[in-house]
Design an enzyme around this catalytic site. Structure first.
Site, PDB file in Angstrom:
ATOM      1  N   ASP A 241      -0.286   5.067   0.893  1.00  0.00           N
ATOM      2  CA  ASP A 241      -0.213   6.130   1.885  1.00  0.00           C
ATOM      3  C   ASP A 241      -0.213   5.918   3.081  1.00  0.00           C
ATOM      4  O   ASP A 241      -1.172   4.998   3.696  1.00  0.00           O
ATOM      5  CB  ASP A 241      -1.405   7.140   1.428  1.00  0.00           C
ATOM      6  CG  ASP A 241      -1.412   7.699  -0.220  1.00  0.00           C
ATOM      7  OD1 ASP A 241      -0.865   8.569   0.119  1.00  0.00           O
ATOM      8  OD2 ASP A 241      -2.244   7.227  -1.019  1.00  0.00           O
TER       9      ASP A 241
ATOM     10  N   CYS B 274     -16.857   0.219  -8.052  1.00  0.00           N
ATOM     11  CA  CYS B 274     -16.100  -0.425  -9.145  1.00  0.00           C
ATOM     12  C   CYS B 274     -15.895  -2.413  -7.837  1.00  0.00           C
ATOM     13  O   CYS B 274     -15.995  -2.565  -7.231  1.00  0.00           O
ATOM     14  CB  CYS B 274     -15.107   0.407  -9.605  1.00  0.00           C
ATOM     15  SG  CYS B 274     -14.300   0.291  -7.454  1.00  0.00           S
TER      16      CYS B 274
ATOM     17  N   ASP C 258       0.582  -1.297   0.113  1.00  0.00           N
ATOM     18  CA  ASP C 258       0.279  -0.207   0.008  1.00  0.00           C
ATOM     19  C   ASP C 258       1.100   1.191  -0.071  1.00  0.00           C
ATOM     20  O   ASP C 258       1.974   1.040   0.260  1.00  0.00           O
ATOM     21  CB  ASP C 258      -0.483   0.285   1.161  1.00  0.00           C
ATOM     22  CG  ASP C 258      -1.707   1.053   1.768  1.00  0.00           C
ATOM     23  OD1 ASP C 258      -2.723   1.374   0.350  1.00  0.00           O
ATOM     24  OD2 ASP C 258      -1.490   1.913   2.031  1.00  0.00           O
TER      25      ASP C 258
ATOM     26  N   ASP D 254      -1.254  -0.455   5.756  1.00  0.00           N
ATOM     27  CA  ASP D 254      -1.612   0.497   7.136  1.00  0.00           C
ATOM     28  C   ASP D 254      -3.444   0.431   7.318  1.00  0.00           C
ATOM     29  O   ASP D 254      -3.567   0.131   8.902  1.00  0.00           O
ATOM     30  CB  ASP D 254      -1.348   1.470   7.103  1.00  0.00           C
ATOM     31  CG  ASP D 254      -1.754   2.733   6.182  1.00  0.00           C
ATOM     32  OD1 ASP D 254      -2.575   2.094   5.559  1.00  0.00           O
ATOM     33  OD2 ASP D 254      -1.896   3.338   6.600  1.00  0.00           O
TER      34      ASP D 254
END
Length: 176
Positions: free
Chosen positions: A13, A90, A11, A119
């Protein structure tokens, strides 16, 4: 060195850098250990993929190309990005496993031999859980919150490992 892990999905951010909130690719800062962690995985013949929800693309605040260039500059083999908002329904927005399934098809991966490092429990860990991939939650970004007050949002699964940060996660994975 050949690993039993085929690929790692990381991931962006809060896991690679930043704060856990959106930061435009031009202004995004990696944690000091991120590039070394990516290189360590690659030295063990493990493919490394970015794996991120970026609805700011659909709002015109950044482009998929800007993210792809960023991930390429970090040494990632590829990036799987959901550009949609949560209301778009989606199939690719985490916690749905669409990004992982797309990568598996493109690279002929057995997702049970892959790991997800992130996270956020109710996106990253649930997506990994859906395909039976290894689940590694980092305490950076939203990680401590995911283990604390947001734990009920993803109660159906537990991480295979809780890491202090991406470097700790990679070290655990390599030594596993």
């Amino acid at each position: 060195m050949k690993s039993s892990i085929q690929a790692v999905f990381i991931d962006r951010d809060g896991t690679m850098g930043g704060t856990g909130h959106f930061i435009h690719p031009k202004h995004f800062t990696l944690f000091p250990y991120t590039l070394g962690s990516v290189q360590k995985l690659k030295l063990h013949d493990i493919m490394v993929f970015a794996f991120t929800n970026q609805y700011h693309i659909s709002k015109g605040e950044a482009t998929t190309e800007e993210f792809m260039e960023q991930f390429s500059s970090f040494g990632f083999d590829d990036a799987f990005i959901c550009p949609h908002e949560a209301t778009d329904n989606c199939l690719c927005r985490k916690p749905k496993p669409g990004l992982l399934l797309k990568a598996a098809e493109k690279y002929n991966l057995d997702l049970e031999k892959c790991a997800v490092i992130g996270d956020v429990g109710d996106t990253d860990m649930l997506a990994a859980y859906a395909v039976n991939a290894l689940k590694i939650l980092v305490r950076t970004g939203w990680g401590n919150e995911a283990l604390g007050r947001y734990r009920d949002n993803w109660i159906e699964t537990s991480p295979d490992y809780i890491a202090d940060n991406l470097q700790d996660a990679v070290n655990w994975l390599i030594c596993k």
